[in-house]
Motif scaffolding. Structure first.
Motif, short mmCIF file in Angstrom:
data_model
loop_
_atom_site.label_atom_id
_atom_site.label_comp_id
_atom_site.label_asym_id
_atom_site.label_seq_id
_atom_site.Cartn_x
_atom_site.Cartn_y
_atom_site.Cartn_z
N THR A 52 14.50 -32.36 -38.99
CA THR A 52 15.66 -31.63 -38.51
C THR A 52 15.57 -30.15 -38.88
OG1 THR A 52 16.93 -32.11 -40.52
CG2 THR A 52 17.15 -33.65 -38.67
N ALA A 53 16.15 -29.31 -38.04
CA ALA A 53 16.31 -27.88 -38.30
C ALA A 53 17.78 -27.55 -38.08
CB ALA A 53 15.43 -27.05 -37.37
N THR A 54 18.46 -27.11 -39.13
CA THR A 54 19.91 -26.91 -39.07
C THR A 54 20.28 -25.49 -39.50
OG1 THR A 54 20.15 -29.23 -39.73
CG2 THR A 54 22.12 -27.85 -39.78
N PRO A 55 20.94 -24.73 -38.60
CA PRO A 55 21.16 -25.03 -37.18
C PRO A 55 19.90 -24.78 -36.36
CG PRO A 55 22.07 -22.90 -37.73
CD PRO A 55 21.55 -23.45 -39.01
N VAL A 56 19.86 -25.34 -35.17
CA VAL A 56 18.68 -25.18 -34.33
C VAL A 56 18.71 -23.88 -33.54
CG1 VAL A 56 18.26 -27.65 -34.10
CG2 VAL A 56 19.73 -26.50 -32.44
N ARG A 178 15.38 -18.77 -32.05
CA ARG A 178 15.63 -17.62 -32.91
C ARG A 178 15.97 -16.42 -32.02
NH1 ARG A 178 16.38 -18.65 -37.96
NH2 ARG A 178 15.29 -16.78 -38.69
N TRP A 179 17.20 -15.93 -32.14
CA TRP A 179 17.71 -14.90 -31.25
C TRP A 179 17.88 -13.56 -31.96
CZ3 TRP A 179 19.10 -15.49 -26.03
CH2 TRP A 179 19.05 -16.79 -25.53
N TYR A 180 17.64 -12.47 -31.24
CA TYR A 180 17.97 -11.13 -31.71
C TYR A 180 19.32 -10.66 -31.16
CZ TYR A 180 13.35 -10.23 -33.70
OH TYR A 180 12.22 -10.26 -34.48
N MET A 181 19.77 -11.30 -30.12
CA MET A 181 20.96 -10.84 -29.41
C MET A 181 21.95 -11.99 -29.31
SD MET A 181 20.84 -8.84 -25.77
CE MET A 181 22.26 -8.71 -24.70
N SER A 182 23.11 -11.84 -29.94
CA SER A 182 24.10 -12.91 -29.94
C SER A 182 24.90 -12.92 -28.64
CB SER A 182 25.05 -12.74 -31.13
OG SER A 182 25.80 -11.55 -31.00
N PRO A 183 25.55 -14.03 -28.32
CA PRO A 183 26.36 -14.09 -27.09
C PRO A 183 27.44 -13.00 -27.09
CG PRO A 183 26.06 -16.28 -28.03
CD PRO A 183 25.52 -15.31 -29.03
N GLY A 184 27.62 -12.38 -25.95
CA GLY A 184 28.65 -11.36 -25.80
C GLY A 184 28.18 -9.94 -26.01
N VAL A 185 27.00 -9.75 -26.61
CA VAL A 185 26.46 -8.40 -26.77
C VAL A 185 26.03 -7.87 -25.40
CG1 VAL A 185 24.56 -7.04 -27.72
CG2 VAL A 185 25.73 -8.72 -29.15
N LYS A 186 26.39 -6.63 -25.11
CA LYS A 186 26.04 -6.01 -23.83
C LYS A 186 24.83 -5.09 -24.00
CE LYS A 186 30.89 -5.96 -22.38
NZ LYS A 186 32.06 -5.09 -22.04
N ARG A 187 23.87 -5.25 -23.12
CA ARG A 187 22.66 -4.42 -23.13
C ARG A 187 22.68 -3.51 -21.90
NH1 ARG A 187 17.88 -4.57 -20.42
NH2 ARG A 187 16.07 -3.60 -21.47
N GLN A 188 22.49 -2.21 -22.12
CA GLN A 188 22.52 -1.25 -21.01
C GLN A 188 21.37 -0.26 -21.14
OE1 GLN A 188 26.04 1.20 -20.88
NE2 GLN A 188 25.48 2.19 -18.94
N GLU A 189 20.52 -0.22 -20.13
CA GLU A 189 19.44 0.76 -20.12
C GLU A 189 20.03 2.13 -19.80
OE1 GLU A 189 16.21 -0.32 -17.60
OE2 GLU A 189 15.88 -2.27 -18.57
N ILE A 190 19.66 3.13 -20.60
CA ILE A 190 20.17 4.49 -20.44
C ILE A 190 19.06 5.41 -19.94
CG2 ILE A 190 21.24 6.46 -21.60
CD1 ILE A 190 23.00 3.93 -21.41
N ARG A 191 19.31 5.98 -18.75
CA ARG A 191 18.43 6.99 -18.18
C ARG A 191 19.32 8.08 -17.60
NH1 ARG A 191 15.97 3.58 -20.39
NH2 ARG A 191 14.00 2.55 -19.77
N GLN A 192 19.88 8.90 -18.44
CA GLN A 192 20.81 9.92 -17.99
C GLN A 192 20.71 11.16 -18.87
OE1 GLN A 192 24.33 7.33 -18.64
NE2 GLN A 192 25.16 8.99 -19.89
N ASN A 193 20.89 12.32 -18.26
CA ASN A 193 20.79 13.60 -18.97
C ASN A 193 19.48 13.73 -19.74
OD1 ASN A 193 23.42 14.24 -18.06
ND2 ASN A 193 24.33 13.21 -19.83
N GLY A 194 18.44 13.15 -19.18
CA GLY A 194 17.13 13.23 -19.81
C GLY A 194 16.88 12.22 -20.90
#
Length: 466
Positions: A52-56, A178-194
């Protein structure tokens, strides 16, 4: 049809005899033992082995409890972990354990007696991973897509075996995410003002404290630390500044100026979900220099600074009065090589080898500063740079702002907890392969990553939330 009394009696005798046989068979299968006021039934039929692995499903900075049960007592077993990187390379680890008298073992309390690590290491299977035999050389495990997890297959093998030589019989298996990003986190690529980067926003309306996150001269846009910050409640802007296709100029030249880093900080201040007066800056390696440099620019007022194994200046010649530099290989005069031909960059960042005009005005720092040192860092002169910071702030009457974490036998790449250590990996492949020696030893480096991450989050909590 009616039976005679004799035939009925005979039938009853047969039923009684059959029932006695059944009860005797049941009694043979089970025994009853009295144990201090309670009854325990022991079956001679053993359940199948269980792993077993807790939590999985966890974030990568959280522990997973791995244990095996329903095994013979005092029995040798091997636990093996495997995952595929985002590039498709196989990474693995294994460890030897002996079950206790109850036929169980638990990585939280039991000692590995061989394999990829030894001793009581609850997360040893994760931080001790290395590329499997036959995989490409010079690999470093770095998450490319933070929106998907590392899927780790953990198997229980019969006996003390090496999965590279004798796979052994698989007794049980379990899969962990194994996650780096939890549920609900918003990811946005930024390409503005250089600006070129990725913004991560935690769940909820905010406003959130935030971090401006910069890595080293390896370039690109590593997102995994920023996504993990957001999973812990901090907005984070991972900023590219060299070696990215969307940046101007040659990939091996730093072509952005002070205005670029000021704009990145201002971008966070102007964001509707970010608290403008609660923004910190973190950097590793050359990103440490940029964090310190940005934090002392006019108009930039960070709430805290975090530097990890980096210099307080640059040995590269400046083209203008900013951080724009010539080609990154210009400082080869300070390089050295080990017996395998691996390059050691350590001397490049010795304070005596830095351009005097390019050293950060440390005395102008006005916010709390945490500096993290791996004492076996072979890619930066971290100890000497930490000494210089401490000396300068003391002379300026600002010793109270400085926190120094120093870890014996830890290398350059102090990353989030349980990340596998790469003592060496490819720096560049074209036009010529060049392997960089980072330093560090697996077990103490793993301990450093775990401790530094915990203390870094506590430092951020104190600096950005109060």
């Amino acid at each position: 049809m009616f039976r005679s009394h004799a035939s009925v009696a005979t039938f009853r005798q047969l039923v009684e005899i059959n029932t006695k046989h059944q009860l005797f068979a049941i009694w043979k299968l089970t025994t009853v033992k009295r144990i201090v006021g309670s009854m325990r039934w022991e079956s001679s039929i053993r359940p199948a082995p269980l792993l077993t692995a807790t939590p999985v499903r966890t974030l990568v900075d959280e522990q997973t409890c791995i244990q095996g049960s329903f095994l013979p007592s005092n029995h040798p077993v091997t636990v093996c972990a495997r995952l595929r990187s985002d590039e498709g390379d196989l990474w693995q680890s294994f460890a030897h354990y002996n079950t206790n008298s109850s036929g169980t073992f638990n990585l939280n309390s039991d000692h590995s007696i061989g394999g990829s690590y030894s001793g009581c290491e609850p997360m040893g299977l994760f931080w001790s991973m290395q590329p499997a035999p036959g995989e490409r050389e010079g690999l470093r495990l770095r998450k490319k897509c933070v929106e998907s997890p590392y899927t780790v297959h953990i198997s229980l093998l019969e006996g003390h075996v090496s999965p590279n030589q004798d796979a052994g019989k698989e007794l049980a298996a379990v899969t962990a995410e194994r996650w780096y990003m939890s549920p609900g986190v918003k990811r946005q690529e930024i390409r503005q003002n250089g600006l070129v980067g990725t913004l991560f926003i935690p769940p909820g309306p905010g406003p959130f404290p935030a971090m401006l996150d910069m890595w080293g001269m390896g370039g690109g846009l590593p997102e995994y630390r920023s996504s993990l910050f957001a999973s812990r409640g901090y907005a984070s802007f991972c900023l590219a500044y060299v070696g990215h296709k969307d940046l101007p100029g040659p990939s091996n030249t730093l072509n952005v100026r002070d205005s670029y880093f000021k704009a990145a900080f201002q971008f966070l201040q102007d964001h509707s979900q970010i608290a403008a007066n609660r923004i910190g800056i973190v950097g590793l390696s050359y990103g440490c220099y940029l964090a310190l440099h940005t934090g002392t620019l006019p108009g930039v007022k960070p709430a805290c600074l975090i530097g990890i194994n980096g210099p307080v200046g640059s040995s590269r010649e400046l083209l203008h009065v900013n951080v724009t530099t010539k080609e990154t290989h210009q400082d080869q005069v300070f390089w050295s090589f080990d017996d395998q031909g691996y390059v050691i960059f350590k001397q490049t960042s010795l304070p005596t080898n830095l351009h005097p005009d390019n050293i950060v005005k440390l005395e102008e720092i006005t916010c709390p500063l945490m500096y993290i040192v791996g004492e076996d860092d072979l890619s930066a002169s971290s100890i000497e740079n930490a000494d210089l910071i401490e000396k300068t702030l003391r002379a300026a009457g600002k010793s109270h702002l400085f926190t120094r974490l120093s870890y014996p036998s830890a290398g350059h790449l102090i990353e989030p907890p349980y990340s596998p250590m790469s003592r060496a990996s490819f720096w560049v492949i074209k036009p010529k392969k060049l392997m960089n020696l980072w330093g560090g030893h697996p077990a103490p480096h793993a301990a450093a990553q775990e401790d530094a991450w915990r203390k870094m989050l506590a430092f951020m909590e104190l600096s950005l939330r109060r």
